[in-house]
Design a protein around this motif. Structure first.
Motif, short mmCIF file in Angstrom:
data_model
loop_
_atom_site.label_atom_id
_atom_site.label_comp_id
_atom_site.label_asym_id
_atom_site.label_seq_id
_atom_site.Cartn_x
_atom_site.Cartn_y
_atom_site.Cartn_z
N LYS A 1 0.84 -1.20 0.00
CA LYS A 1 0.00 0.00 0.00
C LYS A 1 0.87 1.25 0.00
CE LYS A 1 -3.73 2.26 2.57
NZ LYS A 1 -4.61 2.19 3.77
N GLU B 1 1.01 5.73 -0.55
CA GLU B 1 0.22 6.94 -0.38
C GLU B 1 0.22 7.83 -1.62
OE1 GLU B 1 1.94 8.70 3.07
OE2 GLU B 1 1.02 7.24 4.45
N ARG B 2 1.37 7.91 -2.29
CA ARG B 2 1.41 8.74 -3.50
C ARG B 2 2.63 8.40 -4.34
NH1 ARG B 2 3.73 12.31 0.28
NH2 ARG B 2 5.46 13.59 -0.52
N ALA C 1 -2.77 3.19 -5.96
CA ALA C 1 -3.00 1.75 -5.80
C ALA C 1 -3.14 1.06 -7.15
CB ALA C 1 -4.26 1.52 -4.96
N ARG C 2 -3.48 1.83 -8.18
CA ARG C 2 -3.61 1.25 -9.52
C ARG C 2 -2.28 0.64 -9.99
NH1 ARG C 2 -7.15 2.79 -14.02
NH2 ARG C 2 -8.11 4.24 -12.54
N ARG D 1 -1.92 -2.70 -8.19
CA ARG D 1 -2.84 -3.74 -8.65
C ARG D 1 -2.49 -4.25 -10.04
NH1 ARG D 1 -6.74 0.10 -6.86
NH2 ARG D 1 -7.15 0.55 -9.07
N GLN E 1 -3.44 10.05 -9.22
CA GLN E 1 -4.62 10.25 -8.36
C GLN E 1 -4.97 9.01 -7.56
OE1 GLN E 1 -7.69 11.61 -11.04
NE2 GLN E 1 -6.55 13.44 -11.63
N ASP E 2 -4.66 7.85 -8.10
CA ASP E 2 -4.96 6.59 -7.42
C ASP E 2 -3.74 5.67 -7.50
OD1 ASP E 2 -6.07 4.32 -6.29
OD2 ASP E 2 -7.21 3.76 -8.09
N ASP F 1 -4.13 9.02 -13.88
CA ASP F 1 -4.98 8.10 -13.12
C ASP F 1 -4.19 7.45 -12.00
OD1 ASP F 1 -7.18 8.64 -14.71
OD2 ASP F 1 -6.82 6.97 -16.07
N VAL F 2 -2.92 7.14 -12.27
CA VAL F 2 -2.08 6.54 -11.24
C VAL F 2 -1.67 7.57 -10.20
CG1 VAL F 2 0.26 5.64 -10.85
CG2 VAL F 2 -1.22 4.59 -12.55
#
Length: 221
Positions: free
Chosen positions: A85, A87-88, A136-137, A140, A133-134, A130-131
């Protein structure tokens, strides 16, 4: 006769106006290929899932050629699993020139951060917002939707000689897992694995001094 002449003149004027001023036909909107990456074809070797045609930098970033000079880059599954996990992710700005092996991004987790280098030399042309901003993408799906940036890399053929590719990838990944297990030593047997990717989120589960050694050794920080 005069009426016929007026009508013919009127028709000519209408025709000329139509041909001259008619709107141009709508063109399809071009979409940059980097914004819609295809799903990679995965092969399974020595317990690892490896995307075909991807090349890997020793600092655990990958590159995929998409045109004569266009490439897409990202982090590999080894880096994604180690981080777990996050954070940025901070990525070099568009239009910046980066050299092969130079920092391209910084990954921030819970109490740690590490840099990842560019696998090739070139100009950053697109960033996957997109990455950003998120993040976790990227964890995954590091080889498709989790790509990090696109580059214009005119010296790709030269840079490629310094990368792991084709039959070299699986032995290299296995070697990294062996080195990681040796680094963990007797810290916790549950953290070591015989094959495949590292334990998810390993960097969050080990002492700070061991974490820094792993970051230095594997991500070339």
């Amino acid at each position: 006769m005069s009426i016929l002449f007026v009508l013919l003149t009127f028709l000519v004027v209408i025709s000329v106006n139509y041909l001259w001023f008619r709107p141009a036909p709508a063109l399809p909107v071009a979409v940059h290929p980097s914004l819609n990456p295809p799903a990679p074809v995965m092969t399974h070797q020595a317990g690892f899932s490896i995307p075909e045609h991807y090349c890997f930098h020793p600092g655990h970033t990958w590159v995929l050629r998409e045109g004569p000079e266009d490439v897409r880059v990202g982090l590999d599954s080894f880096a994604a699993e180690l981080a777990g996990k996050i954070e940025r992710i901070e990525v070099a700005k568009a239009d910046r020139w980066v050299r092969q092996g130079q920092k391209l991004m910084t990954v921030y987790g819970d109490g740690f951060s590490f840099d990842l280098v560019s696998p090739v030399e070139g100009v950053v042309t697109h960033i996957n917002h997109d990455v950003v901003q998120d993040p976790a993408r990227a964890m995954r799906d590091p080889y498709k939707d989790g790509w990090i940036a696109s580059l214009k890399a005119p010296d790709f053929n030269t840079n490629q000689r310094n990368l792991m590719q084709a039959s070299m990838v699986a032995p290299w990944m296995h070697y990294n897992q062996t080195r990681l297990n040796a680094e963990l030593g007797n810290l916790n047997p549950a953290l070591a694995q015989d094959g495949g990717v590292p334990v998810t989120g390993l960097l969050q589960r080990i002492p700070a001094d061991v974490r820094q050694r792993i970051i230095t050794e594997f991500f070339l920080n």
